[in-house]
Design a protein around this motif. Structure first.
Motif, short mmCIF file in Angstrom:
data_model
loop_
_atom_site.label_atom_id
_atom_site.label_comp_id
_atom_site.label_asym_id
_atom_site.label_seq_id
_atom_site.Cartn_x
_atom_site.Cartn_y
_atom_site.Cartn_z
N ASP A 151 0.66 0.32 1.70
CA ASP A 151 1.09 0.20 0.31
C ASP A 151 -0.15 -0.27 -0.47
OD1 ASP A 151 2.30 -0.17 -2.11
OD2 ASP A 151 3.74 -1.67 -1.44
N ALA A 152 -0.75 0.65 -1.21
CA ALA A 152 -1.99 0.38 -1.92
C ALA A 152 -1.70 -0.15 -3.32
CB ALA A 152 -2.84 1.64 -2.01
N GLY A 153 -1.98 -1.44 -3.54
CA GLY A 153 -1.63 -2.09 -4.79
C GLY A 153 -0.19 -2.53 -4.74
N CYS A 154 0.14 -3.37 -3.78
CA CYS A 154 1.54 -3.70 -3.47
C CYS A 154 2.20 -4.65 -4.45
CB CYS A 154 1.65 -4.26 -2.06
SG CYS A 154 0.80 -5.85 -1.83
N GLY A 155 1.41 -5.37 -5.27
CA GLY A 155 2.02 -6.29 -6.22
C GLY A 155 2.89 -7.32 -5.54
N ALA A 156 4.11 -7.53 -6.06
CA ALA A 156 5.01 -8.54 -5.52
C ALA A 156 5.76 -8.07 -4.29
CB ALA A 156 5.98 -8.99 -6.61
N GLY A 157 5.44 -6.89 -3.78
CA GLY A 157 5.88 -6.52 -2.44
C GLY A 157 7.18 -5.77 -2.28
N ALA A 158 7.82 -5.33 -3.37
CA ALA A 158 9.14 -4.70 -3.24
C ALA A 158 9.09 -3.45 -2.36
CB ALA A 158 9.69 -4.36 -4.62
N GLU A 159 8.07 -2.61 -2.56
CA GLU A 159 7.98 -1.37 -1.79
C GLU A 159 7.62 -1.65 -0.33
OE1 GLU A 159 8.49 -0.69 -5.62
OE2 GLU A 159 6.56 -1.56 -5.03
N ALA A 160 6.68 -2.55 -0.11
CA ALA A 160 6.29 -2.88 1.27
C ALA A 160 7.47 -3.44 2.04
CB ALA A 160 5.14 -3.88 1.25
N ILE A 161 8.26 -4.29 1.40
CA ILE A 161 9.42 -4.89 2.07
C ILE A 161 10.48 -3.83 2.35
CG2 ILE A 161 11.34 -6.49 1.68
CD1 ILE A 161 9.25 -8.28 0.18
N TRP A 162 10.68 -2.90 1.42
CA TRP A 162 11.64 -1.83 1.66
C TRP A 162 11.22 -1.00 2.86
CZ3 TRP A 162 11.94 3.36 2.28
CH2 TRP A 162 13.20 3.96 2.15
N LEU A 163 9.94 -0.65 2.92
CA LEU A 163 9.45 0.14 4.05
C LEU A 163 9.64 -0.62 5.37
CD1 LEU A 163 6.19 1.57 2.45
CD2 LEU A 163 8.15 2.92 3.21
N ALA A 164 9.28 -1.90 5.38
CA ALA A 164 9.42 -2.69 6.60
C ALA A 164 10.89 -2.77 7.03
CB ALA A 164 8.86 -4.10 6.37
N ALA A 165 11.78 -2.91 6.07
CA ALA A 165 13.20 -2.98 6.39
C ALA A 165 13.74 -1.67 6.94
CB ALA A 165 14.00 -3.38 5.14
N HIS A 166 13.01 -0.59 6.69
CA HIS A 166 13.43 0.73 7.19
C HIS A 166 12.57 1.20 8.36
CE1 HIS A 166 15.60 0.59 3.39
NE2 HIS A 166 16.38 1.53 3.89
N GLY A 167 11.94 0.24 9.04
CA GLY A 167 11.30 0.54 10.31
C GLY A 167 9.82 0.78 10.31
N TRP A 168 9.18 0.74 9.14
CA TRP A 168 7.74 0.99 9.07
C TRP A 168 6.96 -0.28 9.42
CZ3 TRP A 168 5.68 5.80 7.82
CH2 TRP A 168 6.60 6.75 7.36
N GLN A 169 5.78 -0.08 10.00
CA GLN A 169 4.83 -1.17 10.18
C GLN A 169 3.85 -1.07 9.02
OE1 GLN A 169 5.30 -3.31 12.87
NE2 GLN A 169 3.93 -4.67 11.76
N VAL A 170 3.84 -2.06 8.13
CA VAL A 170 3.22 -1.92 6.82
C VAL A 170 1.97 -2.78 6.67
CG1 VAL A 170 3.61 -2.00 4.32
CG2 VAL A 170 5.53 -1.51 5.86
N THR A 171 0.93 -2.19 6.12
CA THR A 171 -0.21 -2.93 5.61
C THR A 171 -0.12 -2.87 4.10
OG1 THR A 171 -1.61 -2.35 7.51
CG2 THR A 171 -2.73 -3.05 5.49
N ALA A 172 -0.02 -4.03 3.47
CA ALA A 172 0.18 -4.10 2.02
C ALA A 172 -1.02 -4.79 1.40
CB ALA A 172 1.47 -4.88 1.70
N VAL A 173 -1.69 -4.08 0.48
CA VAL A 173 -2.96 -4.55 -0.06
C VAL A 173 -2.85 -4.76 -1.56
CG1 VAL A 173 -5.43 -4.06 -0.25
CG2 VAL A 173 -4.14 -3.20 1.72
N ASP A 174 -3.38 -5.88 -2.02
CA ASP A 174 -3.45 -6.14 -3.46
C ASP A 174 -4.60 -7.09 -3.73
OD1 ASP A 174 -1.30 -5.52 -5.85
OD2 ASP A 174 -2.51 -7.29 -6.28
N ILE A 175 -5.08 -7.05 -4.96
CA ILE A 175 -6.23 -7.88 -5.34
C ILE A 175 -5.83 -9.26 -5.84
CG2 ILE A 175 -6.36 -7.19 -7.78
CD1 ILE A 175 -9.43 -6.90 -7.38
N ALA A 176 -4.53 -9.43 -6.16
CA ALA A 176 -4.07 -10.66 -6.82
C ALA A 176 -3.40 -11.61 -5.83
CB ALA A 176 -3.10 -10.32 -7.94
#
Length: 214
Positions: A50-75
């Motif tokens: 998840d490139a530019g993940c922000g507060a993580g909503a998309e990364a968390i959704w992916l993880a909850a659906h079985g993905w192993q996620v790398t979530a990157v953000d500058i902030a």
């Protein structure tokens, strides 16, 4: 005079601090973008970025659906809240949070899925999409959700109020033109207008999903 946005670390830290001040609940409860479920729900879970993940909503959704996620953000402030949300959601073991500048950071591996939603680093928007596309593994999927650039969508073009600045907006044709037909199969290439609770004007989105050839 058109206001220019640098989209550097200071810009995004201010953005997320302001978001936390103005809408403290949004960073804790905002759902993943609707296009994510629609475009990836039928994919076999694997590794995701998840490139530019922000507060993580998309990364968390992916993880909850079985993905192993790398979530990157500058902030850091956004990543801290994202990590809290992942713990609260019971998916913290499936997400690795990385504080990094996406204009300089390079992953050590490619991913089965690379997705980016409204991310705007300190580089030209189309160059950013080209950069993250290079991180998709053969046979993997690229999902881009961006601000649609058009007179109707961007209003005065200044990025004031609810309109994205010109430098953060793109056209559908520009994104698809950057995906070489010899290497990519474009599955979805659409423009959407959607209403979001709490916003005075609708969002104008461009959505592109493509699969890299093996």
């Amino acid at each position: 005079m058109t206001e220019q946005h640098e989209f550097d670390k200071d810009y995004w830290e201010r953005h997320w601090h302001q978001a936390h001040h103005d809408r403290p609940g949004a960073m804790s409860t905002s759902p993943a973008h609707p296009y994510l479920a629609r475009e990836t729900g039928a994919l076999v879970p694997g590794s995701a970025l998840d490139a530019g993940c922000g507060a993580g909503a998309e990364a968390i959704w992916l993880a909850a659906h079985g993905w192993q996620v790398t979530a990157v953000d500058i902030a850091p402030v956004a990543l801290a809240r994202a990590a809290e949300r992942a713990t609260e959601s019971g998916v913290s073991e499936r997400v690795r949070w990385v504080e990094a500048d996406l204009t300089a950071w390079t992953p050590a591996t490619r991913f089965d899925l690379v997705t980016t939603h409204y991310a705007h680093p300190a580089m030209p928007q189309l160059a950013f999409y080209d950069r993250v596309a290079g991180w998709v593994a053969p046979g993997g999927t690229l999902l881009i959700v961006g601000h649609l650039h058009s007179p109707e969508a961007t209003g005065d073009g200044h990025g004031h109020g609810h309109h994205p600045p010109d430098e953060a907006s793109v056209t559908l044709a520009d994104i698809t033109a950057g995906l070489d037909g010899a290497s990519w199969e474009i599955i979805t290439a659409e423009e959407h207008r959607r209403t979001v609770p709490g916003r005075e004007v609708p969002l104008h989105d461009v959505v592109v999903r493509a699969v890299r050839g093996r």
